[in-house]
Design an enzyme around this catalytic site. Structure first.
Site, PDB file in Angstrom:
ATOM      1  CG  HIS A 107     -21.164 -47.873 -48.737  1.00 19.78           C
ATOM      2  ND1 HIS A 107     -20.777 -48.695 -47.433  1.00 19.78           N
ATOM      3  CD2 HIS A 107     -20.398 -48.471 -49.711  1.00 19.78           C
ATOM      4  CE1 HIS A 107     -19.967 -49.574 -47.934  1.00 19.78           C
ATOM      5  NE2 HIS A 107     -19.921 -49.626 -49.318  1.00 19.78           N
ATOM      6  CG  HIS A 129     -28.392 -46.287 -42.034  1.00 17.82           C
ATOM      7  ND1 HIS A 129     -28.458 -47.465 -42.612  1.00 17.82           N
ATOM      8  CD2 HIS A 129     -27.223 -46.179 -41.675  1.00 17.82           C
ATOM      9  CE1 HIS A 129     -27.250 -48.204 -42.327  1.00 17.82           C
ATOM     10  NE2 HIS A 129     -26.259 -47.154 -41.630  1.00 17.82           N
ATOM     11  CD  GLU A 171     -18.901 -44.552 -46.891  1.00 17.79           C
ATOM     12  OE1 GLU A 171     -19.296 -45.625 -46.641  1.00 17.79           O
ATOM     13  OE2 GLU A 171     -18.905 -43.843 -46.091  1.00 17.79           O
ATOM     14  CG  HIS A 193     -17.989 -47.051 -38.576  1.00 18.98           C
ATOM     15  ND1 HIS A 193     -18.710 -47.853 -37.647  1.00 18.98           N
ATOM     16  CD2 HIS A 193     -18.489 -47.517 -39.639  1.00 18.98           C
ATOM     17  CE1 HIS A 193     -19.254 -48.762 -38.296  1.00 18.98           C
ATOM     18  NE2 HIS A 193     -19.586 -48.643 -39.637  1.00 18.98           N
ATOM     19  CD  GLU A 235     -14.352 -41.508 -43.297  1.00 17.85           C
ATOM     20  OE1 GLU A 235     -14.507 -40.794 -44.243  1.00 17.85           O
ATOM     21  OE2 GLU A 235     -15.222 -41.830 -42.623  1.00 17.85           O
ATOM     22  NE  ARG A 265     -22.736 -53.094 -47.806  1.00 16.17           N
ATOM     23  CZ  ARG A 265     -21.881 -53.209 -46.602  1.00 16.17           C
ATOM     24  NH1 ARG A 265     -21.577 -52.240 -46.077  1.00 16.17           N
ATOM     25  NH2 ARG A 265     -21.018 -54.334 -46.507  1.00 16.17           N
ATOM     26  CG  ASN A 317     -23.537 -42.669 -44.565  1.00 21.79           C
ATOM     27  OD1 ASN A 317     -24.561 -42.908 -44.958  1.00 21.79           O
ATOM     28  ND2 ASN A 317     -22.249 -43.243 -44.747  1.00 21.79           N
ATOM     29  CB  THR A 348     -17.891 -50.281 -43.335  1.00 20.21           C
ATOM     30  OG1 THR A 348     -18.637 -49.807 -44.423  1.00 20.21           O
ATOM     31  CG2 THR A 348     -16.406 -50.597 -43.871  1.00 20.21           C
ATOM     32  NE  ARG A 384     -25.931 -54.849 -46.948  1.00 21.15           N
ATOM     33  CZ  ARG A 384     -24.952 -55.192 -46.126  1.00 21.15           C
ATOM     34  NH1 ARG A 384     -24.852 -54.693 -44.868  1.00 21.15           N
ATOM     35  NH2 ARG A 384     -24.179 -56.134 -46.438  1.00 21.15           N
TER      36      ARG A 384
END
Ligand code: PXP
Length: 254
Positions: A44, A11, A71, A195, A152, A46, A8, A102, A50
């Site tokens: 993801h 970040h 996502e 996660h 998931e 969002r 992922n 999340t 962000r």
């Protein structure tokens, strides 16, 4: 069966957005992670943009040569973007504007009416759909009834309990994940997890043979500050392989 690693890259975008501009580029990170041995890239988009932005999703789809797992929340806006982008997979996640990440899984039981048309539209377009849920049997059953081929399992509570040294809670959460993975597989679902995973928890969860994919972001990008992204992805791959190999050897002895 191989345990796939989805990296992922959200970040990387978080760091980029702290200053605006283009650096560091999540697409460059995705290509590096792929070269280091991951099976796919997760991002993801969002509602508040962000971290990942619309053009990141378009560029990931155009520029990477491994599956893109998109996502998103189950909203009309995101469904339209998914149908336009046509990623390999969509993972439907809950989203709250005020959360830092999340926080929990979808409530597939309560949100059945909202999720059903979204699952249908994405599947109809040939996109593999997964639901990000807790491992409670009623959530898994609802996901199966909704026709999602994949779930998931949210591993956040287990990982938090592990890192905070709450052994009893970690044991309870682990049992939920272990039995949930078995139950889901028995219903014919493909089972992923993610996660909060780090090297140790990824090695542990790799022992569950029903799980075919782990999606990992925050730890990998944080650790890359110290070791570099390629090394970090390789260490993670090795931890997952160790976990699976040990479990296979233990099963063969029984
Ligand atoms: N899977 C899903 C569905 C997520 O929402 C996230 C966080 O964006 C992850 C996996 C990765 O979690 P982490 O960044 O804690 O590794």
């Amino acid at each position: 069966m191989t345990l796939r690693l989805g990296v992922n890259v959200d970040h990387v975008a978080t760091i980029r957005n702290a200053r605006g501009g283009r650096h560091p580029d999540p697409v460059r990170a995705a290509k590096l992670a792929i070269a280091a041995g991951c099976h796919g890239i997760t991002a993801h988009l969002r509602e508040d943009r962000r971290h990942i932005r619309d053009d990141d999703i378009a560029r990931l789809k155009a520029e990477i040569d491994k599956p893109l797992n998109f996502e998103m929340a189950a909203t009309d806006e995101m469904v339209a973007i998914a149908l336009k982008t046509h990623p390999h997979a969509v993972c439907l996640v809950p989203e709250k504007r005020t959360e830092r990440t999340t926080e929990g899984g979808l409530d597939a039981v309560k949100q059945r009416a909202q999720l059903a048309p979204v699952v249908h539209a994405l599947k109809h377009a040939g996109i593999r759909v997964s639901l990000f849920i807790g491992a409670q049997p009623e959530q898994i059953e609802a996901a199966a009834e909704l026709g999602a081929p994949v779930i998931e399992i949210h591993t956040g509570a287990w990982c938090d309990a592990l890192t905070q040294g709450h052994a009893a809670e970690a044991k309870t959460e682990w049992e939920l994940i272990r039995t949930g993975a078995q139950f889901a597989k028995g219903l014919g679902l493909e089972v992923h997890a993610g996660h909060g995973l780090d090297y140790a928890s990824a090695e542990t969860i790799a022992a569950l043979p029903q799980i075919t994919e782990l999606n990992i972001g925050h730890f990998l990008i944080g650790e890359a500050v110290f070791e570099g992204l390629s090394e970090t992805v390789k260490f993670m791959r090795a931890a997952m392989d160790r976990g699976r190999t040990k479990a296979r050897a233990a099963a063969a002895k029984q």
